[in-house]
Write a protein that holds these residues in place. Structure first.
Motif, PDB file in Angstrom:
ATOM      1  N   GLU A   1     -47.715  37.681  40.381  1.00  0.00           N
ATOM      2  CA  GLU A   1     -49.172  37.531  40.406  1.00  0.00           C
ATOM      3  C   GLU A   1     -49.735  38.369  41.548  1.00  0.00           C
ATOM      4  N   ASP A   2     -50.825  39.043  41.282  1.00  0.00           N
ATOM      5  CA  ASP A   2     -51.481  39.816  42.328  1.00  0.00           C
ATOM      6  C   ASP A   2     -52.986  39.625  42.170  1.00  0.00           C
ATOM      7  N   GLY A   3     -53.418  38.414  42.517  1.00  0.00           N
ATOM      8  CA  GLY A   3     -54.815  38.049  42.321  1.00  0.00           C
ATOM      9  C   GLY A   3     -55.622  38.102  43.595  1.00  0.00           C
TER      10      GLY A   3
ATOM     11  N   ARG B   1     -50.818  36.401  46.079  1.00  0.00           N
ATOM     12  CA  ARG B   1     -49.875  37.428  45.630  1.00  0.00           C
ATOM     13  C   ARG B   1     -48.495  36.794  45.632  1.00  0.00           C
ATOM     14  N   ARG B   2     -47.823  36.830  44.483  1.00  0.00           N
ATOM     15  CA  ARG B   2     -46.487  36.247  44.359  1.00  0.00           C
ATOM     16  C   ARG B   2     -45.516  37.344  43.923  1.00  0.00           C
TER      17      ARG B   2
END
Length: 461
Positions: free
Chosen positions: A108-110, A114-115
């Protein structure tokens, strides 16, 4: 101090000897490797790849010296050259997939979070390499370990002492720092001492089942990851629809090449009863054309086994089988080079069964037992009647049948219409007493790295 001696199978003389490191000296090597590893891992991936591949090129440049040197150490005829084709193929493949295999996976890069799932080197990788394919088997782990950012400590088999030195010199010439790749000469006690001391992030061992058990005992309680490629008793199955000539050529080469001293060599063969007599007749003719002798003679196709004690095991297995009713098909008179020592004539046996050691225990020599089978079900039962599971070879014109049979075989790799082959794009692994772990392919990088997760949350007011 312990002296490690390399006894050449060519003439039985001491070809090389080295003093083994003691506990303190060995610990110092590992400590320097651990200290150097951080800077090596900090280099850009492209730079590590370039240095490792330059090391491979430096190794290849020594081919004229290495090929006869290998013959002196473990007996492989010089006509077959070194292992450079396979070394190059495997190194190039692993270098080519490195960026993708080691790339972080962004989950995830929101705007808020960020994961990322990343992989990082385990630190120092310890490789305990075997003598039968001393460059290829070592390269399987050396290349991905170094490219991934690890330091490597290599301990080679006493039978191939000089190989470790060649690999070390080549990697240093290519630009890999001295403390990042070190070859060491160790006795068993010091090897086990280092493993038990939690000196490594990963230990890779290729060798006997007994050796694998010793590695596991040494690592017990340390939580050190280990990869073990141990014994094998690989089967070949010739179905009724097989190309007979191709099956004979492939399986006999798979059984006899390198004097039968191949991890995935063919040691037992099951042939559909409709092809059995023709297969046996053609196989006997094929083996009869081999020439046993001095490995430096360009006409020699079968050199000595690497050690007299290895040949003794094969002779004992054959003698026991014959005493129990097996029929030997190869006339020893065809092979006057058999000296009762390391030079061993090849043999094919029929009227064998699985009560015989030669059909159940690893032989690792130029011998194979051949049995007729009525159908796939009988062949499958016999192929699985083994404590080992590295590869299985199916000879057929029907890929669907091969896949269906292969799905039921307890093995690490299923091959159709070929054998004694390692594909670097596929995972090299085994089951049962053959061991555990994975080499080559993307999974080979997973073996020498550990996962590391990043959950990065932004705090806003």
């Amino acid at each position: 101090m312990t002296t490690i001696k390399l006894i050449s199978p060519v003439d039985g003389a001491v070809h090389a000897e080295r003093e083994a490191l003691g506990h303190e000296a060995a610990e110092a090597v590992v400590a320097r490797a651990r200290a150097a590893q951080k800077d090596w891992a900090a280099l850009p991936l492209e730079e590590r790849v370039a240095k490792v591949m330059a090391g491979i090129a430096a190794l290849e440049a020594e081919a004229e010296v290495i090929v006869p040197e290998l013959a002196w150490q473990m007996g492989r005829p010089v006509r077959y050259g070194g292992e450079f084709g396979g070394v190059r193929e495997r190194a190039e493949y692993m270098a080519g997939i490195a960026a993708e295999a080691l790339a972080p996976q962004v989950v995830e890069d929101g705007a808020q979070v960020r994961r990322v799932l990343a992989r990082e080197p385990v630190g120092v990788v310890f490789i305990i390499a075997p003598w039968n394919y001393p460059y290829l088997t070592a390269i399987n782990t050396i290349v991905p370990a170094l490219i991934a950012g690890n330091a490597v400590v290599l301990k080679h088999a006493s039978q191939t002492l000089l190989v470790g030195e060649r690999l070390e010199a080549a990697m240093h010439k290519g630009g890999v720092p001295a403390d990042v790749f070190r070859n060491v000469v160790l006795d068993h006690a010091t090897t086990e001492h280092l493993i038990a001391g939690r000196d490594f992030g990963f230990v890779n061992f290729t060798g006997s089942v007994g050796g694998g058990k010793a590695i596991e005992r040494a690592a017990a309680g340390t939580f050190t990851a280990v990869g073990l490629e141990l014994g094998g008793k690989d089967p070949g199955y010739v179905r009724a629809d097989a190309d007979l000539d191709a099956a004979v050529e492939g399986l006999m080469d798979g059984a006899m090449f390198n004097a039968g001293q191949c991890c995935c060599g063919i040691e037992r063969i099951y042939v559909h009863e409709s092809l059995y007599e023709a297969f046996v007749r053609k196989a006997v003719a094929w083996v009869g054309r081999l020439k046993l002798g001095n490995p430096f003679d360009p006409e020699t196709t079968l050199g000595p086994m690497a050690n007299v004690r290895f040949a003794r095991v094969v002779r004992e297995q054959v003698a026991e089988a014959v005493a129990a009713g097996a029929v030997p098909l190869i006339d020893p008179a065809l092979f006057p080079g058999d000296d009762g020592g390391a030079y061993l004539a090849p043999q094919l046996l029929v009227n064998v069964d699985h009560s015989m050691r030669v059909m159940h225990e690893e032989s690792f020599g130029p011998v194979a037992g051949i049995m007729p089978v009525k159908n796939d079900a009988e062949a499958l039962r016999l192929m699985n009647d083994s404590p080992y599971g590295l590869t299985a070879s199916i000879w057929t014109a029907d890929p669907e049948a091969a896949a269906e049979i292969g799905a039921q075989i307890e093995t690490g790799t299923v091959l159709m219409n070929r054998c004694d082959y390692l594909d670097p794009a596929l995972c090299w692994s085994g089951c049962k007493d053959t061991g555990r772990g994975a080499a080559l392919s993307v999974l080979g990088y997973h073996a020498v790295t550990r996962p590391k997760s990043y959950h990065l949350k932004k705090v806003t007011s």
